[in-house]
Structure formats: structure tokens, C-alpha cells
Scaffold this motif. Structure first.
Motif, PDB file in Angstrom:
ATOM      1  N   UNK A   1       1.006  -1.285  -0.065  1.00 56.93           N
ATOM      2  CA  UNK A   1      -0.067   0.351   0.012  1.00 56.93           C
ATOM      3  C   UNK A   1       1.038   1.162  -0.197  1.00 56.93           C
ATOM      4  N   UNK A   2       0.412   2.201  -0.472  1.00 62.01           N
ATOM      5  CA  UNK A   2       0.924   3.876  -0.350  1.00 62.01           C
ATOM      6  C   UNK A   2      -0.382   4.660  -0.627  1.00 62.01           C
ATOM      7  N   UNK A   3      -0.225   5.493  -0.346  1.00 62.35           N
ATOM      8  CA  UNK A   3      -1.099   6.550   0.253  1.00 62.35           C
ATOM      9  C   UNK A   3      -0.436   7.802   0.278  1.00 62.35           C
ATOM     10  N   UNK A   4      -0.083   8.647  -1.237  1.00 63.58           N
ATOM     11  CA  UNK A   4       0.516   9.530  -0.623  1.00 63.58           C
ATOM     12  C   UNK A   4       0.293  11.228  -0.544  1.00 63.58           C
ATOM     13  N   UNK A   5      -1.073  10.690  -0.069  1.00 67.64           N
ATOM     14  CA  UNK A   5      -1.245  12.559   0.263  1.00 67.64           C
ATOM     15  C   UNK A   5      -1.005  11.835   2.607  1.00 67.64           C
ATOM     16  N   UNK A   6      -1.358  10.632   2.573  1.00 67.19           N
ATOM     17  CA  UNK A   6      -0.335   9.948   4.179  1.00 67.19           C
ATOM     18  C   UNK A   6       1.324  10.570   4.025  1.00 67.19           C
ATOM     19  N   UNK A   7       1.420   9.953   3.161  1.00 68.75           N
ATOM     20  CA  UNK A   7       2.992  10.272   2.887  1.00 68.75           C
ATOM     21  C   UNK A   7       3.394  11.030   2.696  1.00 68.75           C
TER      22      UNK A   7
END
Length: 486
Positions: free
Chosen positions: A417-423
Motif C-alpha cells: 500500500x502507498x497513500x501519497x497523501x499520508x506520505x
């Protein structure tokens, strides 16, 4: 108490009913795609489970007012398969030919249904290895009430044999309306578009499809990814549960429509015009079942989380792929061009699709009243990538989350998983900048080139740059203090 009787009641389908119902619910263009699918499945079987070298395979299709033909060099049909499986109206339970191959055929009706949809006389000629034979399906056989086996003929003339292993299908005595469609250029263009979308991945890998001597080019479905660890990147989710893999990415698109799209519109940055691939593209074993969907089927309008699609979201592309060696596990109907929206696998995936959409809907809301150039500067090093390449690039980032577990039957479940907003990798607009308005207008190409030549001594400057410069000149006249040196 009942008395046993030696009488029996007939329960087999009549041939006329079976053929009529089999073809009623499939579009003519989908029948053609079904035959191409069979060609691709042949190429896959040649590779023994490995990824084929698609550059060496081709399909040639001819649509004419009096016939249809399709020919490939994808290995042909083994004689034993033809005798026992290929021409049956349905797939037997013991037909395990594709147990280790990611094909998309499920029910064993594709080739027959396509032929019946088009015409009443056909001949299937195939060469497997050095063995060449042909199977005719005639109007007499269709009109007969019984289900006699189809004859297998041996070509006697050298000219009747195929030059290399593959299959040729020729359909004549076309059904009412089919000949009219085949001689209509608009319908031919529709089929070309459908092929470019449905088989986009194979075309990009070098597989060649020609229709009426025109080479079909793929429609690219891509998202932008920065190579920097802290650069902007798409939302990514991938889950492998047993032998089924679901891969999802949602991000900004490039607005590139096809390989030969050389338009000089403002296409240098995502979002300057509506893209053919905006919305959701759904793939099953590399076939694009749906391209650019913007309906409730893929989550648009599922309030309050996701609004209805509108032009602000033309920059957003979502791609989801389902992979499984057992095609029955894919959420796709028998036409292979529609989703089984009641599938548990689809409903589970839809949750993650909407999660990814929400990220980019918020992003476009944040930037919609800010200058394009401010946003563009953050994406200068971003490259358009396909689904698999985007996931590979993002999964290697330190902020990507990976996990492994066991499901209820003890099979391994892997998740990325990769969420650009959370990252915190998505650029944010400068809140101190004043709100802005986007100016959109069109002028004839010759006029734009003339102004470009006058301003830059180059008629080929991007139309958006020409427009910006024209506005800057007028702004300097209206507000001298706002000149670029002031």
C-alpha cells in the motif's frame, strides 16, 4: 406410490434456440474481439506458462460486405483438441488445457458464438506443427435438428495449406445487417478503437493486429510518477491472495491519447484537456474490460465520499487489474467486455478504488484556483508509467507499507500500500497566492502559429505558452506596475 416407466422426456436444447440465444447478447464488435482473444490464448499456450515474445505474433482481420476473415500465426489448434474440445458448444469439466496459463476464456463458446453471430457458412483452417486440416460449419449443419459431429477435412493442394502454424477463419453468407456494418467506415473505426483499448497491453508489448490493412495502435493508460523518494506519486494498492492478484493505482494522467497523438494543444502537463483514459480502466489478465469509465459502476457519484464525475477530474486516471490462472475467478462476464459487478472480489476492490479516488479529488480541489505553472513545477521530473511499472516504482519507496498474513484456508496474503497523501509527497498550493481564473479559448491553428511566429520567431511554440504571453503583454499595458521586471 409411483410406477416406473421406460418413457423418457427430451431435455436437450434445440440447435436453433441454442444458436439464437448464444448470439443475441453479444455485440458484433465483441464477437470480433473474442476471436482475437483466441489468437492471444494460442500465443500464450506456445510459451508454456512464460510471457510470450509478442513481437513475433500477428493477427490480420478483413471486414468486407460479403465475408469476414481472421488469420494468425499463433500456433494453431492441435488435432486432438479440435476433435475433443475446440468445437464443442461449451467447456467440459476435464478440459484443463489452460490450468497454468493466464487466459480469459471460461465457457468454451467464444469462437462458435462469433462465427454464428456473423454468418451461416464458415471454414476454420488451422496448422499445428506440420499438421494442417480444416473444419467447415455450413448452413446445412446449422439448419439440421441434430447435433452431428463436424467433419475434419485434409487439404490436398499446397496452396490450401497455411504457410506457418496458426489459424484462419473465413465466414461467408453473412447474416442480415452484418454485411452493412462491415461496409460502414464508422463501424470499422469503432472496431479499431475497441481493439486499441481492449488489447492495449499486448499491442504495447509488440503484438501486431491489422484490420483492413490498417495497423492498430494502443491507447496508453498511464499515471505520472516522480522518481524522487519524496516526489509526487500515485495511490497504490496491491493484494495477492492465493492465486488471485488485485493491483490498483490512481493518479494524474498525461492526457496522451495514443502513440501517434501529435496535437499541439496544451498537453505538456496533465489536465489541460480531457483524456481518453480519464476515469477507471479495468483489466483482467491484461485485457482491458473497461476503459475510462466515469459512472457509478466504478464508484463515481457514491456520495458523500466520491462526487459525480465532471471535467475537473479529467486529470485523474485509475487502473485496476485482476490476475488469475483460473479465469472463473475474474469478475468478468462471458463477453469479456463487461464486469460482474456482484462479484465479491469486485465489491471488495471497490473500497480501495474509492479510497484512491478521494486522494486525487481532494488534490484537484486544492489546486483548482491556482496557476497551472505553480503546480507544473512539482511534476517536471514525473514520467508516465503503466500500472505494473507504477506499482514497482512506488513499492520501492521507504514510505510504502507491506504486510503478509494467512487467509482462512492457510494461503499466503501479501499486501503493498502507498497513500501519497499520508506520505506527504503531494504538492500543496501556496495559500498566500491570490485566487486565479483559468482562461480557455480556441483559435484556428494557422492563427496560433502566426502569433507564435511573431512573438517567439517560432511557429511551433505550445499554444498555452502563446496564450500566456499574449495575456502578459496586455497586462503590462493595463497595469504597468505588473510587468515582469516590476
Amino acid at each position: 406410490m409411483t410406477k416406473l416407466s421406460t418413457d423418457t422426456a427430451q431435455a436437450s436444447p434445440t440447435k436453433q434456440f441454442f444458436v439464437s440465444m448464444l448470439t443475441r447478447d453479444i455485440k458484433l464488435e465483441d464477437a470480433i474481439l473474442d476471436l482475437i482473444d483466441n489468437c492471444l490464448d494460442g500465443a500464450l499456450r506456445q510459451s508454456n506458462g512464460e510471457l510470450p515474445t509478442y513481437e513475433k505474433y500477428w493477427v490480420r482481420i478483413r471486414l468486407a460486405k460479403d465475408h469476414f476473415s481472421i488469420e494468425d500465426n499463433c500456433g494453431g489448434i492441435p488435432r486432438e483438441v479440435a476433435k475433443n474440445y475446440a468445437f464443442k458448444m461449451g467447456r467440459e469439466a476435464d478440459d484443463s488445457r489452460d490450468a497454468d496459463t493466464e487466459t480469459i476464456g471460461m465457457y468454451g463458446v467464444g469462437m462458435k458464438r462469433a462465427i454464428f453471430k456473423m454468418g451461416r457458412n464458415s471454414i476454420v483452417k488451422t496448422r499445428h506443427g506440420n499438421d494442417t486440416y480444416e473444419v467447415p460449419i455450413t448452413a446445412q449443419w446449422l439448419d439440421a435438428t441434430n447435433w452431428d459431429p463436424l467433419p475434419i477435412h485434409e487439404p490436398t493442394e499446397a496452396k490450401e495449406k497455411l504457410e506457418q502454424p496458426g489459424t484462419s477463419i473465413y465466414v461467408s453468407e453473412l447474416n442480415e445487417g452484418v454485411a452493412r456494418h462491415f461496409s460502414n467506415p464508422a463501424f470499422v473505426n469503432e472496431v479499431i478503437t475497441a481493439i486499441s483499448q481492449h488489447f492495449t497491453m499486448f499491442l504495447q508489448w509488440g503484438f501486431k493486429i491489422e484490420l483492413n490493412d490498417e495497423v492498430v495502435k494502443p491507447v496508453h493508460v498511464e499515471v505520472l510518477v516522480s522518481p524522487r523518494e519524496d516526489g509526487p506519486a500515485p495511490y497504490v494498492y496491491q493484494k495477492t491472495d492465493g492465486d488471485v492478484t488485485v493491483s490498483i493505482t490512481v493518479g494524474l494522467n498525461t492526457s496522451r491519447r495514443s502513440e501517434d497523438d501529435d496535437t499541439d494543444d496544451d498537453a505538456d502537463f496533465a489536465g489541460q484537456r480531457a483524456s481518453a483514459t480519464a476515469g477507471w480502466t479495468v483489466l483482467c489478465n491484461d485485457r482491458a474490460v473497461i476503459v475510462g469509465d466515469k459512472s457509478r459502476l466504478t464508484g463515481w457519484g457514491d456520495l458523500p465520499l466520491v462526487p459525480l464525475y465532471h471535467p475537473q477530474f479529467a486529470v485523474i486516471t485509475g487502473i485496476i487489474e485482476f490476475r488469475a490462472k483460473d479465469a472463473m475467478k475474474l469478475p468478468v462476464t462471458t463477453t469479456k467486455r463487461a464486469l460482474d459487478a456482484s462479484s465479491e472480489l469486485w465489491l471488495e476492490s471497490l473500497v480501495k478504488m474509492k479510497e484512491g479516488m478521494r486522494v486525487w479529488i481532494s488534490y484537484t480541489n486544492d489546486w483548482k484556483n491556482h496557476p497551472r505553472s505553480d503546480q507544473q513545477s512539482h511534476w517536471q521530473d514525473a514520467q508516465p508509467l503503466s500500472l505494473s511499472s507504477a506499482i514497482e516504482a512506488v513499492a520501492s519507496r521507504k514510505s510504502a507499507r507491506t504486510s503478509s498474513s494467512l487467509n482462512d484456508v492457510g494461503s499466503k496474503v501479501d499486501v503493498v500500500e502507498f497513500n501519497p497523501k499520508k506520505s506527504s509527497v503531494l504538492p500543496k498550493p501556496d495559500a498566500k497566492k491570490p485566487s486565479s481564473k483559468r482562461i480557455v479559448f480556441s483559435r484556428p491553428v494557422e492563427e496560433v502559429r502566426a502569433v507564435s511566429k511573431m512573438l517567439f520567431d517560432d511557429p511551433g511554440v505550445n499554444a498555452g505558452t502563446v496564450g500566456d504571453e499574449c495575456f502578459a503583454i496586455q497586462l503590462a499595458l493595463a497595469l504597468p506596475s505588473k510587468t515582469r521586471g516590476g
